[in-house]
Design an enzyme around this catalytic site. Structure first.
Site: not given
Ligand code: ADP
Length: 172
Positions: A7-8, A29, A31, A115, A117
């Protein structure tokens, strides 16, 4: 260049990258997770930035995150591949790396921008991301440790395969 599954928001790096939308006012997501963990001051700073065009990025502080900075990058929405998506995705990563260097960031972690939404096919995105970062690191000779932070086993496999070798660690 390293790849991990995490988890980032938990990463203790100088900067984490946010897959933001062009308003920079938060979303779902990664964000949403970043804003929740950083606290409301992050949104306050983002409000003052006045948005960000697709393919660009802007930096803020990290507030309650372990990371000192958040670099908010706006990736393209996948529209089938003929809307300059690959150039815009590459531009996002390049801009983040440039901004990192300008701010003396030594360690940076990226999520897989666009990748989720935004629907960018995962393999195609990872190929562009790795080629773009590799090219930047070679051209600039940057002393920057780049980590690709995968959120699923599937993403982790893709990045490991493309980076080559089980450990998937590249130096320099
Ligand atoms: P976008 O709208 O740019 O596609 P998203 O947040 O929907 O952004 O997804 C971008 C990537 O981040 C996806 O691969 C998702 O699985 C990943 N992701 C979602 N939450 C986290 C997190 N807490 N830490 C790392 N990666 C995440």
């Amino acid at each position: 260049m390293n790849v991990i599954k995490a988890d980032i928001i938990t990463l203790q790096v100088d900067a984490i990258v946010n897959a933001a939308n062009s308003t920079l006012l938060g979303g779902g997501g990664v964000d949403g997770a970043i804003h929740l963990a950083a606290g409301p001051e992050l949104l306050q700073e983002c409000r003052a930035l006045g948005g960000c065009p697709t393919g660009e990025a802007k930096i803020t502080r990290g507030y309650n995150l372990p990371a000192k900075y958040v670099i908010h990058a706006v990736g393209p929405i996948w529209q089938g591949g003929n809307a300059r998506e690959s150039q815009l995705l590459a531009s996002c990563y390049r801009r983040c790396l440039e901004i990192a260097m300008e701010n003396n960031v030594k360690t940076i972690a990226f999520p897989s921008i666009s990748t989720g939404v935004y629907g960018y096919p995962k393999e195609e995105a990872a190929e562009i991301v790795i080629a773009t970062c590799r090219d930047f690191m070679q051209k600039t000779n940057a002393a920057l440790e780049v980590t690709f932070c995968c959120f699923s086993d599937h993403d982790l496999r893709i990045y490991r395969e493309l980076l080559g070798a089980a450990g998937a660690r590249e130096t320099g």
